[in-house]
Design a protein around this motif. Structure first.
Motif, PDB file in Angstrom:
ATOM      1  N   ILE A 236      -6.707  17.406  40.520  1.00  0.00           N
ATOM      2  CA  ILE A 236      -6.578  18.465  41.529  1.00  0.00           C
ATOM      3  C   ILE A 236      -7.269  18.035  42.818  1.00  0.00           C
ATOM      4  O   ILE A 236      -8.498  18.073  42.912  1.00  0.00           O
ATOM      5  N   SER A 238      -8.789  18.688  46.385  1.00  0.00           N
ATOM      6  CA  SER A 238      -9.281  19.943  46.967  1.00  0.00           C
ATOM      7  C   SER A 238     -10.393  19.658  47.956  1.00  0.00           C
ATOM      8  O   SER A 238     -11.176  18.718  47.785  1.00  0.00           O
ATOM      9  N   LEU A 245      -9.569  27.307  44.461  1.00  0.00           N
ATOM     10  CA  LEU A 245      -9.751  26.329  43.388  1.00  0.00           C
ATOM     11  C   LEU A 245     -10.246  27.006  42.114  1.00  0.00           C
ATOM     12  O   LEU A 245      -9.771  26.698  41.008  1.00  0.00           O
ATOM     13  N   CYS A 248      -7.431  28.649  40.391  1.00  0.00           N
ATOM     14  CA  CYS A 248      -6.591  27.640  39.745  1.00  0.00           C
ATOM     15  C   CYS A 248      -7.191  27.205  38.418  1.00  0.00           C
ATOM     16  O   CYS A 248      -6.500  27.158  37.391  1.00  0.00           O
ATOM     17  N   VAL A 265     -11.365  17.076  39.541  1.00  0.00           N
ATOM     18  CA  VAL A 265     -11.255  17.594  40.906  1.00  0.00           C
ATOM     19  C   VAL A 265     -11.648  16.479  41.861  1.00  0.00           C
ATOM     20  O   VAL A 265     -12.740  15.916  41.762  1.00  0.00           O
ATOM     21  N   ASP A 267     -12.401  15.548  45.703  1.00  0.00           N
ATOM     22  CA  ASP A 267     -12.797  16.191  46.958  1.00  0.00           C
ATOM     23  C   ASP A 267     -13.000  15.111  48.020  1.00  0.00           C
ATOM     24  O   ASP A 267     -13.777  14.176  47.824  1.00  0.00           O
ATOM     25  N   ASP A 330      -4.560  22.766  44.387  1.00  0.00           N
ATOM     26  CA  ASP A 330      -5.616  23.736  44.065  1.00  0.00           C
ATOM     27  C   ASP A 330      -5.188  25.173  44.316  1.00  0.00           C
ATOM     28  O   ASP A 330      -5.896  26.110  43.937  1.00  0.00           O
TER      29      ASP A 330
END
Length: 656
Positions: A236, A238, A245, A248, A265, A267, A330
């Motif tokens: 994901i 994000s 998020l 999600c 995740v 980032d 997200d």
């Protein structure tokens, strides 16, 4: 004042009558449309035959004697529905098989008999689509097969359409990666007495096992084994989107009930506050692993860098432990259990490439994504913004479909297949990276799949894209050009989308192209430089450019709140470095049924335009605009889009 108003009303009536006559000219009935296509095809065939005969005579030095050599029929036409074959079906199928010796089974398009020599409701089919077939036997009655294959059918199979098709598909290797032995042939081959079935009226998705094709063909359900020995890595991307998020992640954990998965995740540089909140959420998920049967772990990959969706996804894939990779935006919200299991079941098939899922806009029944279609003007989301409660053409928003592509907002595939494709192209930082991956998978022989039997919610704005800046538009067009440089054979081509279906960008509906009327490639020269001191720049003149380069421009222009039948419009091209230089171009109005259906405005059906340049504009960059002149009052309005074109040396036009 009253006299002036009365005069205008009378003039408006005259313009409205003229508009209705012109609009009627653009509307064609299906029978006339098909007849014109068939006549054009027959003309090409006659020319081709004449050239072949001439070449043969030159080679032998003899003229033909008119004798016809009878040969044993090698091709068998199979029909189970009531109706009759088109007059040249046998000849066309024989020719197709002769030109494509690798093909064992072929199918064509169909329509419905209304009365003698009057037809309607065309059924226009895609290239071989195994998952679409598993959802519904779409081969229909326009099926041709080589006799060597036909003779392997049992008497029972010859009498039952479903058994017959299943057996032939299995014998032809229809469920092998890169299958080239089953093909679709464009054109109406069969006229039915009754309308064809929609997917929900057909069979459910069961897998035909080609290993058992030698005996009585068995149809086995793989669903029971789909989730065994599977770990899905949910990747994901994000940044600074904490609340979305969290939603999600929460809905993901709540709705995945049978499949083992991990969460990664990625980032690319959230603020310290957002980073802390995401870290806390990931820690919470890991602490609850003991209470979650299927979530294996959750990790937070923080890598500050400029936004590059492809790079973020590839980083997540490098950290993944799963044998299946799910790339998820997200802003996706899962609302029903079992959605991931459906995707896994499809992704495990040996021929499967990328698997997507139908997405709806939140708090609505509007479709956001039901598969990507690659039309002449670029990749688009057909059915976008239409109601999902309506079963659209051929049931495209129902069941399961093979498509040229699916959105990266929710895309699942096997890790090995992702590696074989080389991952996401990191040169495509923002747009078309998902399409590029799907194109690559198609070129490798895999089938991309979209599941439309369920849905997820995608929290993308319904109005997104309306206020795109010039910078964003240029970047988008640049990435589109890069996409087709990487996949030149797919520019303007989609084997899963029949060439007789609507190819307009704005009209997201999937329907036969004849319903759009006559679309003229209107070639015009530009006029010399002009000035417009009296024209008023006004947002009430709505301009949308759907495609633009130095060869063609198309889109639509609507005067909001007025009777558009009363306006004469011209395209404008203003030099960006010399704003005082403006060129104009007349155009023939194009019929757009989508504007009539979707805009609450007066007489907008002929507000489209599609023009080509006979000669290029002088070298330079030009902003595209529109001028509308009220033919009653003489008042002029102008407006400018954010789209620009760069003119220079004329490109060599591709042969149609």
């Amino acid at each position: 004042m009253k006299l002036k108003k009365a005069v205008r009303q009378q003039l408006e009536k005259l313009f409205d009558m003229k508009y209705r006559r012109k609009r009627k000219h653009y509307i064609q009935d299906y029978g006339t449309w098909v007849k014109e296509l068939e006549q054009a095809e027959e003309k090409e065939d006659l020319q081709e035959n004449a050239e072949q005969e001439s070449a043969s005579q030159k080679k032998t030095g003899k003229k033909g004697n008119g004798e016809t050599v009878q040969t044993p029929p090698e091709i068998v036409l199979l029909a189970f529905a009531g109706g009759h074959w088109s007059k040249d079906a046998q000849v066309r199928m024989n020719r197709f098989f002769a030109e494509n010796p690798e093909v064992l089974l072929a199918y064509g398009d169909e329509d419905v008999i209304v009365k003698k020599k009057v037809f309607s409701t065309p059924w226009l089919k895609p290239c071989w689509s195994p998952d679409s077939y598993l959802c519904r036997d779409y081969l229909g009655s326009a099926v041709a097969v080589r006799r060597s294959l036909f003779e392997q059918l049992t008497e029972k199979e010859c009498q039952d359409e479903g058994l017959c098709h299943d057996r032939l598909v299995a014998l032809a290797g229809g469920f092998e990666k890169g299958c080239r032995t089953i093909a679709h042939v464009n054109g109406i081959f069969y006229h039915r007495l009754e309308k064809w079935q929609m997917p929900e009226e057909g069979r459910s998705g069961k897998w035909v096992n080609p290993q058992e094709a030698e005996g009585m063909m068995a149809v086995t359900d793989r669903e029971g084994n789909a989730a065994q020995d599977v770990l899905v890595s949910v990747i994901i991307p994000s940044k600074d989107n904490v609340s979305v998020l969290k939603q999600c992640l929460e809905t993901l954990c709540r709705t995945v009930t049978e499949t083992a998965y991990e969460i990664i995740v990625v980032d690319n540089g959230s603020s310290a506050q957002s980073r802390g909140a995401v870290s806390k959420e990931i820690d919470r998920l890991n602490q609850e692993v003991a209470y979650r049967e299927h979530l294996q772990r959750a990790i937070y990959l923080y890598k500050p860098m400029e936004f590059n969706f492809s790079r973020m996804c590839n980083l997540g894939a490098e950290e993944a432990k799963g044998n299946l990779l799910l790339f998820l935006n997200d802003d996706i919200e899962a609302v029903e259990a079992g959605w991931l299991e459906k995707m896994v079941q499809k992704a495990l098939q040996p021929w499967a490439g990328a698997v997507g899922y139908k997405l709806l806009y939140p708090d609505s029944e509007r479709i956001q994504h039901a598969g990507i279609t690659n039309i002449a003007l670029g990749p688009t989301h057909k059915l976008q913004c239409l109601k999902d409660s309506v079963c659209h053409y051929d049931g495209r928003n129902r069941g399961v479909w093979n498509m040229i592509g699916v959105t990266g907002a929710c895309l699942l595939l096997r890790r090995a297949v992702f590696a074989e494709a080389g991952g996401f192209c990191e040169k495509l930082k923002v747009a078309f990276n998902d399409v590029d991956l799907c194109f690559t998978l198609y070129e490798l022989g895999y089938q991309n799949i979209v599941i439309n039997s369920g849905f997820l919610l995608h929290h993308e704005s319904l109005s997104r894209g309306v206020d795109e800046t010039e910078e964003k538009v240029k970047r988008l067009m640049g990435e589109r050009d890069m996409l087709y440089k990487r996949h030149p054979k797919l520019e303007g081509r989609d084997p899963y989308y029949h060439e007789w279906l609507n190819g307009s960008v704005l009209d997201t509906a999937v329907k036969p192209a004849f319903e759009e009327g006559i679309l003229v490639d209107d070639i015009r020269e530009y006029d010399k430089a002009i000035s417009m001191p009296k024209a008023r720049e006004d947002e009430c003149l709505l301009l949308r450019i759907e495609y633009a380069d130095n060869e063609r421009v198309n889109g639509y222009a609507v005067v909001l709140g007025s009777d558009n039948a009363c306006f004469k419009k011209q395209l404008l091209f203003k030099k960006t470095d010399e704003p005082g230089i403006i060129y104009s171009m007349d155009f023939t109005e194009q019929y757009r049924s989508d504007l009539e259906k979707n805009m609450d405005q007066v007489n907008v059906g002929l507000c489209g335009f599609y023009v080509s340049f006979l000669n290029p504009l002088p070298t330079g960059e030009y902003r595209i605009g529109i001028m509308a002149r009220d033919q009653i009052s003489g008042a002029e309005l102008i407006n400018w889009s954010t789209r620009t074109i760069a003119s220079g040396k004329k490109k060599k036009r591709k042969k149609a």
